[in-house]
Design an enzyme around this catalytic site. Structure first.
Site, PDB file in Angstrom:
ATOM      1  N   SER A  39       0.629  -1.458   0.061  1.00  0.00           N
ATOM      2  CA  SER A  39       0.127   0.204   0.143  1.00  0.00           C
ATOM      3  C   SER A  39       0.735   0.849  -0.317  1.00  0.00           C
ATOM      4  O   SER A  39      -0.142   2.518  -0.683  1.00  0.00           O
ATOM      5  CB  SER A  39      -1.031  -0.422   0.933  1.00  0.00           C
ATOM      6  OG  SER A  39      -0.138   0.331   1.880  1.00  0.00           O
ATOM      7  N   LYS A  83      -6.560   3.756   8.203  1.00  0.00           N
ATOM      8  CA  LYS A  83      -5.420   4.948   8.004  1.00  0.00           C
ATOM      9  C   LYS A  83      -6.400   6.356   8.105  1.00  0.00           C
ATOM     10  O   LYS A  83      -5.388   6.898   8.431  1.00  0.00           O
ATOM     11  CB  LYS A  83      -5.392   4.299   6.520  1.00  0.00           C
ATOM     12  CG  LYS A  83      -4.806   2.744   6.064  1.00  0.00           C
ATOM     13  CD  LYS A  83      -4.397   2.289   5.152  1.00  0.00           C
ATOM     14  CE  LYS A  83      -3.269   1.262   4.630  1.00  0.00           C
ATOM     15  NZ  LYS A  83      -3.361   0.168   3.585  1.00  0.00           N
TER      16      LYS A  83
END
Length: 842
Positions: free
Chosen positions: A714, A757
């Protein structure tokens, strides 16, 4: 057969009187010659019985026509009556019609009569057989013209004699099975001269059924009559032998029980002579176990095993080790809730109120619990679900399980699986081992006392494995609805139904959980809380709880919302609220210290007072990396704690060669960095990068902090952005964080952990977030107040990422992000990428 004996006694005692009565009856009806004679006679229908000639039978008459027929017969000189059996018995009290009767019956004379209020008791003696010729009347009683039938004749004298002797022999055999039979009875049977009389006598005392008895009455030959009687008597004796065998076996059991009782009494007498107490502790203990076993509701299989073990225990001395092993085993068996359960609360509104009262937010989990309650309400026998809460520490997984139990009205038990490495801790140890005990599952059920509790398996991802076995493999049966209804603990060694148990597992991450075990559970993700959610949780739950636990009252302390916001943003950095609760407790203890010293004034803690109580702030998220130098980009990462932001730093190495990676990176993350460099090198002209700069200089890429392991794809677009900033000399916007996987063709692939996140970036003061367009659906999980404060830029290619993240040069400073993106990425159809952002003027 007892009825046979009674009839035989009557035959022996009344033999002479019956003969005289029979002669008198024959003289009265002028039937001595046995000729075929017709006469008109009243008819008495018989229900479920057949009368035979030369037999005496009592009858009870109560129906209207029957009573009238008897009255009419009594008025005649011979007091004669034709008794004919109905084809089908009628027990409803209705009179029988002529069509309901057989054609053959027996002509009888009434010997005695006794009237009662509604009925009449008569004793009749059979005279001869008759056949119906014609019905003369139906009211007020049945009357018919009948023909006297001759006596049955003999076809084969030898066969008749043989059958007669066999019947007499069978009767003697039957009499031998009956105790205390008088000798005159045996003599009377042996001296009956007439085989027809013997057959009719047996038919009158044996229960052959109406059809069989009617066949005997209608038999025209003695041979046929005796054959039917012989078969019926043989069957009756066979039944009698079986009954005798059963009675003998029962008597043997009774004698054995009496023998055991006598021996036990003798043993007690011997113990008294030896000076031993009859009601010793051992006897009292066994008696107590026996009483508990008799009063406890157990399945048949369990009761049978417990009885067997108790009998073994009775035979053992109290000093024997096995005595105590069996006693402990029986206590466990009797204390388990085999059939005891609590009744579920099926009030959905009340359950919702309890869930909202205990936890803020978590709407998905609350809806799932209410759905389960709705299913139970519609189908009470449905199996309980098996749920696994996955989320960072401190988000309320364990307390949520307790709240579910309270909402359902069930008892709650918790089993900690962290560090468990022996499967016997779940399944139990076999009783052959010293100190053996049941597994934790059975122990938890014993503690709660019901078979349908909410059972929490805490920290299921922390299970270990050793040479003793794999506990995760044992959980495969426990958490499988198709198998756990017959879960067998090694210690109990009896099947226990776990299908009614509501299992809730908790974990911080799914990775360590084996796939077969993960497949058996319904996974529910619990992400971290936003700052707004933490504020509400602190106000509703944490502050009142800490005030109470520290001996204070709301009149002595008040923590303002601004103070709580300062604690949340500057003193904690977590997905949950555990550290926040700890700091609030620290404030409460300091106030409690002042109250204990005698201060009575209410302590109001505002934002300016937090530093005095808790010291200097530990985090400064709004000031962290306020100005990013060239080659540095902000990324986002998922961790067990929920989420964090990370910085990717890149610098040129003049005269160097290749790509150097540091920061404790995993293989996947290293490959993402190589892919990002290769893509920029291959498309250098598009981004205004001098290819010689890449070719003639090495690059060092570092991701702090170096002591923390990092891996995953990611961070791909973050690394590409940092390298692009380094090669172009343009800074990355400091208010922007990004996440997404990159490919060599420049595509941006979706990633996981979006909510964690985004919340981490929000806590750190980030205002803009770049993420894959395919993760747009994940934005719905983010609290609305957080979405309103952030700008989300959804991208499909790395070109869009660089356009949105790199600062503009002086010629582009007056151009907004939205206009630049529209001009750069507008396609032939005039469509622009999906950009979710706040109005820049605000």
């Amino acid at each position: 057969m007892e009825e046979i004996l009674e009839k035989i006694k009557q035959l022996a005692e009344q033999d002479s009187s019956e003969a005289e009565a029979e002669d008198q009856a024959k003289s009265d009806t002028d039937l001595a010659s046995g000729g075929e004679k017709q006469l008109e006679v009243a008819v008495l229908p018989l229900q479920n019985m057949v009368l035979f000639p030369k037999t005496i039978n009592p009858l009870t008459v109560g129906r209207r026509r029957s009573l009238a027929a008897v009255e009419a017969a009594l008025e005649t000189e011979g007091k004669t009556l034709a008794c004919i059996t109905t084809k089908k018995p009628n027990f409803e009290g209705q009179d029988s019609d002529p069509s309901d009767l057989y054609e053959c019956g027996t002509l009888v004379t009434i010997k005695r009569m006794l009237r009662t209020e509604d009925t009449m008791q008569i004793i009749v003696q059979g005279v001869s057989r008759v056949r119906l010729l014609k019905w003369l009347q139906e009211e007020p009683y049945l009357k018919a013209l009948v023909k006297i039938l001759p006596e049955p004749h003999i076809v084969d004298p030898e066969e008749v004699e043989a059958l007669k002797r066999n019947i007499q022999s069978l009767i003697q055999s039957a009499l031998s099975m009956i105790p205390n039979v008088p000798p005159q009875v045996r003599f009377s049977i042996a001296t009956v001269p007439d085989p027809v009389q013997l057959a009719y006598f047996l038919a009158s005392v044996l229960d052959l059924g109406v059809e069989q008895e009617q066949k005997m009455l209608e038999a025209e030959t003695v041979d046929e009559l005796l054959n039917i009687a012989h078969m019926a008597l043989a069957r009756e004796i066979e039944i009698m032998q079986i009954r005798s065998k059963i009675a003998s076996e029962a008597q043997s059991e009774i004698e054995k029980s009496q023998r055991d009782y006598i021996l036990r009494q003798q043993l007690k007498a011997i113990q008294r002579e030896l000076g031993e107490d009859e009601e010793s502790a051992e006897k009292a203990e066994i008696r107590q176990l026996r009483e508990r076993l008799d009063s406890t509701d157990l399945p048949e299989e369990v009761r049978k095993e417990a009885e067997r073990e108790l009998q073994r225990m009775q035979k053992l001395p109290i000093a024997s080790p096995d005595y105590h092993v069996i006693r402990t085993y029986l206590e466990y068996v009797l204390e388990l809730p085999w059939r005891k359960s609590t009744e579920d609360k099926l009030d959905l509104e009340e359950a919702r109120r309890i869930l909202d009262e205990d936890h803020y937010g978590l709407e998905d989990i609350k809806e799932r619990i209410l759905e389960f309650l709705a299913v139970v309400k519609l189908r009470p026998d449905s199996k309980s679900p098996i749920i696994c809460f996955v989320g960072p520490p401190g988000v309320g997984k364990t307390s949520l399980g307790m709240s579910i139990a309270r909402a359902l009205g069930r008892k709650f038990e918790r089993i900690s699986l962290g560090g468990m490495h022996d499967e016997a801790e779940l399944r139990g140890h076999r009783r052959t081992y010293v100190g053996a005990m049941p597994g934790k599952i059975i122990q938890a059920l014993r503690r709660c006392g019901v078979n349908n509790p909410v059972l929490m398996l805490d920290e299921i991802d922390k299970l270990g494995m050793s040479f003793r076995g794999d506990p995760a493999s044992a959980l495969l049966e426990i958490l499988d609805p198709a198998q756990n209804h017959t879960f067998t603990d090694n210690y109990i060694n009896l099947p226990f139904d776990l299908s009614k148990v509501f299992f809730i597992a908790t974990a911080n991450q799914l990775g360590p959980i084996p796939m077969p075990l993960r497949d058996r559970m319904e996974i529910i993700q619990l992400a971290g809380y936003s700052d707004s959610e933490k504020l509400n949780i602190a106000k509703r739950y944490l502050v009142p709880k800490q005030i109470k636990e520290n001996g204070l009252t709301p009149d002595q302390i008040e923590i303002t919302d601004e103070a709580l916001k300062v604690i949340i943003t500057q003193y904690t950095r977590e997905a949950g609220v555990r550290q926040l609760e700890r700091l609030i407790g620290n404030l409460a203890r300091k106030v409690a210290f002042k109250v204990a010293k005698g201060e009575t004034q209410k302590q109001i803690i505002d934002a300016e007072d937090v530093k005095e109580y808790l010291g200097a702030p530990r985090f400064h998220p709004e000031e962290a990396r306020k100005e990013l130098p060239v080659g540095v980009a902000t990324g986002m990462a998922w961790t067990e704690m929920g989420g964090e932001i990370l910085f990717v730093e890149a610098t040129l190495l003049p005269g160097g060669n290749g790509l150097t990676l540091t920061g404790h990176l995993g293989d996947v993350m290293k490959e993402s960095a190589q892919a990002a460099r290769s893509y920029l090198w291959a498309h250098a002209d598009r981004f205004g990068i001098n290819p010689d700069l890449i070719k003639q200089n090495g690059v060092h890429l570092h991701v702090p902090a170096g002591a923390i392991p990092k891996d995953g794809p990611s961070a791909g677009i973050t690394m590409a952005t940092a390298l692009a900033s380094l090669y172009t000399g343009r800074k990355v916007r400091s208010d922007t964080a990004m996440t997404g996987e990159i490919t060599l063709s420049g595509l941006v692939f979706p990633i996981g952990g979006v909510k964690e996140k985004v919340l981490a970036a929000h806590r750190a003061g980030i205002k803009r977030i770049i993420m894959p367009k395919k993760n747009e659906a994940d934005l719905e999980e983010i609290p609305e107040d957080v979405r309103e404060q952030l700008e989300f830029i959804l991208v499909d290619r790395i070109d869009e990422v660089l356009e949105a993240s790199l600062e503009k040069d002086s010629s582009q400073e007056q151009t907004t992000t939205v206009s630049v993106k529209q001009e750069k990425s507008e396609d032939k159809s005039g469509k622009v990428p999906d950009v979710m952002q706040k109005n820049l003027d605000e």
